[in-house]
Design a protein around this motif. Structure first.
Motif, mmCIF file in Angstrom:
data_model
loop_
_atom_site.group_PDB
_atom_site.id
_atom_site.type_symbol
_atom_site.label_atom_id
_atom_site.label_comp_id
_atom_site.label_asym_id
_atom_site.label_seq_id
_atom_site.Cartn_x
_atom_site.Cartn_y
_atom_site.Cartn_z
ATOM 1 N N LYS A 56 0.719 -1.307 -0.054
ATOM 2 C CA LYS A 56 0.094 0.174 0.267
ATOM 3 C C LYS A 56 0.788 1.408 0.038
ATOM 4 O O LYS A 56 1.824 1.355 0.707
ATOM 5 C CB LYS A 56 -0.982 0.010 1.103
ATOM 6 N N LYS A 57 0.436 2.241 -0.705
ATOM 7 C CA LYS A 57 0.895 3.650 -0.616
ATOM 8 C C LYS A 57 1.135 4.302 0.674
ATOM 9 O O LYS A 57 0.079 4.215 1.473
ATOM 10 C CB LYS A 57 0.249 4.627 -1.725
ATOM 11 N N MET A 58 2.188 4.663 1.017
ATOM 12 C CA MET A 58 2.344 4.918 2.516
ATOM 13 C C MET A 58 1.462 6.116 2.991
ATOM 14 O O MET A 58 0.854 6.158 4.060
ATOM 15 C CB MET A 58 3.867 5.312 3.005
ATOM 16 N N PHE A 59 1.466 7.169 2.061
ATOM 17 C CA PHE A 59 0.563 8.338 2.191
ATOM 18 C C PHE A 59 0.431 9.030 0.949
ATOM 19 O O PHE A 59 0.788 8.629 0.007
ATOM 20 C CB PHE A 59 1.074 9.200 3.365
ATOM 21 N N SER A 60 -0.257 10.018 1.089
ATOM 22 C CA SER A 60 -0.791 10.636 -0.178
ATOM 23 C C SER A 60 0.337 11.390 -1.025
ATOM 24 O O SER A 60 1.389 11.517 -0.122
ATOM 25 C CB SER A 60 -1.789 11.917 -0.057
ATOM 26 N N GLN A 61 0.312 11.414 -2.134
ATOM 27 C CA GLN A 61 1.262 11.689 -3.044
ATOM 28 C C GLN A 61 1.814 13.383 -2.803
ATOM 29 O O GLN A 61 3.039 13.627 -2.712
ATOM 30 C CB GLN A 61 1.321 11.716 -4.398
ATOM 31 N N LYS A 62 0.758 14.006 -2.507
ATOM 32 C CA LYS A 62 1.017 15.508 -2.167
ATOM 33 C C LYS A 62 0.435 16.013 -0.704
ATOM 34 O O LYS A 62 -0.579 15.273 -0.563
ATOM 35 C CB LYS A 62 0.297 16.185 -3.452
ATOM 36 N N GLY A 63 0.807 17.121 -0.437
ATOM 37 C CA GLY A 63 0.179 17.659 0.481
ATOM 38 C C GLY A 63 0.733 17.412 2.001
ATOM 39 O O GLY A 63 0.303 18.186 3.107
ATOM 40 N N THR A 64 1.600 16.433 2.220
ATOM 41 C CA THR A 64 2.037 15.960 3.321
ATOM 42 C C THR A 64 3.430 16.695 3.748
ATOM 43 O O THR A 64 3.758 16.572 4.898
ATOM 44 C CB THR A 64 2.253 14.465 3.547
ATOM 45 N N GLY A 65 4.132 17.029 2.827
ATOM 46 C CA GLY A 65 5.397 17.777 3.234
ATOM 47 C C GLY A 65 6.629 16.549 3.228
ATOM 48 O O GLY A 65 7.716 17.026 3.562
ATOM 49 N N ASN A 66 6.154 15.566 3.103
ATOM 50 C CA ASN A 66 7.333 14.338 3.185
ATOM 51 C C ASN A 66 7.579 14.000 1.503
ATOM 52 O O ASN A 66 7.116 14.630 0.554
ATOM 53 C CB ASN A 66 6.772 13.065 3.901
ATOM 54 N N ALA A 67 8.598 13.268 1.690
ATOM 55 C CA ALA A 67 9.148 12.893 0.248
ATOM 56 C C ALA A 67 8.163 11.854 -0.315
ATOM 57 O O ALA A 67 7.337 11.454 0.268
ATOM 58 C CB ALA A 67 10.454 12.140 0.381
ATOM 59 N N ARG A 68 8.211 11.623 -1.693
ATOM 60 C CA ARG A 68 7.145 11.004 -2.333
ATOM 61 C C ARG A 68 7.561 9.465 -2.267
ATOM 62 O O ARG A 68 8.405 8.978 -2.974
ATOM 63 C CB ARG A 68 6.952 11.615 -3.778
ATOM 64 N N HIS A 69 7.050 8.777 -1.325
ATOM 65 C CA HIS A 69 7.131 7.286 -1.279
ATOM 66 C C HIS A 69 6.040 6.435 -1.489
ATOM 67 O O HIS A 69 4.803 6.861 -1.333
ATOM 68 C CB HIS A 69 7.827 7.194 0.195
ATOM 69 N N GLY A 70 6.415 5.404 -2.045
ATOM 70 C CA GLY A 70 5.278 4.497 -2.584
ATOM 71 C C GLY A 70 5.396 3.178 -2.170
ATOM 72 O O GLY A 70 4.485 2.326 -2.186
ATOM 73 N N ASP A 71 6.497 2.702 -1.343
ATOM 74 C CA ASP A 71 6.720 1.472 -0.929
ATOM 75 C C ASP A 71 7.478 1.331 0.239
ATOM 76 O O ASP A 71 8.764 2.028 0.485
ATOM 77 C CB ASP A 71 7.414 0.794 -2.213
ATOM 78 N N ARG A 72 7.077 0.426 1.192
ATOM 79 C CA ARG A 72 8.078 0.789 2.686
ATOM 80 C C ARG A 72 9.027 -0.359 2.597
ATOM 81 O O ARG A 72 9.660 -0.341 3.488
ATOM 82 C CB ARG A 72 6.778 0.232 3.483
ATOM 83 N N SER A 73 9.219 -1.239 1.391
ATOM 84 C CA SER A 73 10.457 -2.073 1.536
ATOM 85 C C SER A 73 11.521 -1.802 1.095
ATOM 86 O O SER A 73 12.670 -2.626 0.623
ATOM 87 C CB SER A 73 9.787 -3.414 0.560
ATOM 88 N N VAL A 74 11.670 -0.318 0.551
ATOM 89 C CA VAL A 74 12.915 0.238 -0.072
ATOM 90 C C VAL A 74 14.046 0.196 0.920
ATOM 91 O O VAL A 74 13.694 0.413 2.188
ATOM 92 C CB VAL A 74 12.558 1.525 -0.750
ATOM 93 N N PRO A 75 15.198 0.284 0.432
ATOM 94 C CA PRO A 75 16.506 0.104 1.399
ATOM 95 C C PRO A 75 16.260 1.333 2.440
ATOM 96 O O PRO A 75 17.207 1.496 3.249
ATOM 97 C CB PRO A 75 17.648 0.079 0.376
ATOM 98 N N THR A 76 15.846 2.518 1.891
ATOM 99 C CA THR A 76 15.983 3.917 2.808
ATOM 100 C C THR A 76 15.274 3.559 4.020
ATOM 101 O O THR A 76 15.489 4.377 5.073
ATOM 102 C CB THR A 76 15.353 4.867 1.766
ATOM 103 N N PHE A 77 14.351 2.481 4.341
ATOM 104 C CA PHE A 77 13.514 2.369 5.460
ATOM 105 C C PHE A 77 13.949 1.097 6.334
ATOM 106 O O PHE A 77 14.349 0.197 5.671
ATOM 107 C CB PHE A 77 11.846 2.387 5.131
ATOM 108 N N VAL A 78 13.987 1.299 7.467
ATOM 109 C CA VAL A 78 14.098 0.232 8.480
ATOM 110 C C VAL A 78 13.331 -0.981 8.162
ATOM 111 O O VAL A 78 12.194 -0.645 8.253
ATOM 112 C CB VAL A 78 14.052 0.608 10.029
ATOM 113 N N GLY A 79 13.709 -2.083 8.154
ATOM 114 C CA GLY A 79 12.902 -3.160 7.721
ATOM 115 C C GLY A 79 12.882 -3.561 6.393
ATOM 116 O O GLY A 79 12.263 -4.445 5.840
ATOM 117 N N GLY A 80 13.274 -2.575 5.423
ATOM 118 C CA GLY A 80 13.272 -2.743 4.149
ATOM 119 C C GLY A 80 14.457 -3.647 3.337
ATOM 120 O O GLY A 80 15.077 -4.174 4.208
ATOM 121 N N GLY A 81 14.602 -3.732 2.245
ATOM 122 C CA GLY A 81 15.407 -4.668 1.703
ATOM 123 C C GLY A 81 16.717 -4.132 1.752
ATOM 124 O O GLY A 81 16.989 -2.820 1.919
ATOM 125 N N VAL A 82 17.697 -4.899 1.431
ATOM 126 C CA VAL A 82 19.245 -4.461 1.425
ATOM 127 C C VAL A 82 19.681 -4.539 -0.073
ATOM 128 O O VAL A 82 19.529 -5.106 -0.813
ATOM 129 C CB VAL A 82 20.224 -5.480 2.178
#
Length: 204
Positions: A56-82
């Motif tokens: 599932k997409k983590m949060f809305s594409q726009k309006g949150t002030g955060n970077a545009r993330h679409g996947d929690r399994s990417v290496p930049t997140f704790v618990g993501g892939g290596v």
């Protein structure tokens, strides 16, 4: 020409061997090859496709002030892939047979130069550790240095295997790395004599 005195029940003779000059570069190559071949190579990590995570997409594409993330399994997140992590592999590689043989001969030469190469013809042991300790003491081995014993004498191997400062190998297991990591080498005289016979045959 190196002269090696043979001790033991059938000793009292000398073996003449033409051992090569020790070259640290060749010894390094052989030892590195041996240790690489011994590596298990079982380290493994999961890629982003293998980790267990929601799609599932983590949060809305726009309006949150955060970077545009679409996947929690990417290496930049704790618990993501290596990214580019290790996978099971073999670390072994091929080293020319002549180089391997030369490395072993140089390891023998290194021990012979230091007076730490002992050739034995007939241990005369009964398989008891106490008998080996007495035999070793009578031949200048008191436990102050690590000793590699290379023999096909089953009684001698059985007698020495429980001694903390001794390592036991059959003749087929003789290798440069184990020779170099021990202070003294005790080896069956018959292992060295075929090399002497070959030299005499070439001279004839």
């Amino acid at each position: 020409m190196a002269q090696i005195n043979v001790i033991g029940q059938n000793g009292g003779r000398t073996i003449d061997l033409d051992l090569p000059e020790v070259n640290k570069g060749v010894l390094h190559d052989v030892v590195t090859w041996q240790l690489a071949s011994r590596r298990r190579g079982t380290a493994s990590t999961k890629t982003r496709a293998q980790v267990s995570a929601t799609g599932k997409k983590m949060f809305s594409q726009k309006g949150t002030g955060n970077a545009r993330h679409g996947d929690r399994s990417v290496p930049t997140f704790v618990g993501g892939g290596v990214a580019f992590g290790p996978k099971p592999r073999s670390y072994g590689y091929t080293l020319p047979r002549k180089v391997r043989q030369l490395g072993l001969a140089m390891a023998l030469a290194a021990r012979q130069e230091g007076g730490k190469l002992v050739a034995v013809d007939g241990f005369g042991l009964d398989g008891k550790t106490k008998g080996f300790v007495v035999w070793a003491a009578s031949n200048g081995m008191d436990g102050s240095e690590r000793v590699l014993i290379v023999t096909d004498d089953l009684q001698a191997r059985q007698a020495a295997r429980n001694v903390a400062w001794a390592t036991v190998l059959p003749v087929a297991g003789l290798n440069a790395y184990d020779v170099l990591r021990h202070d003294r080498l005790v080896i069956d005289a018959v292992v060295l004599e075929p090399a002497q016979d070959e030299q005499e045959g070439e001279e004839a």
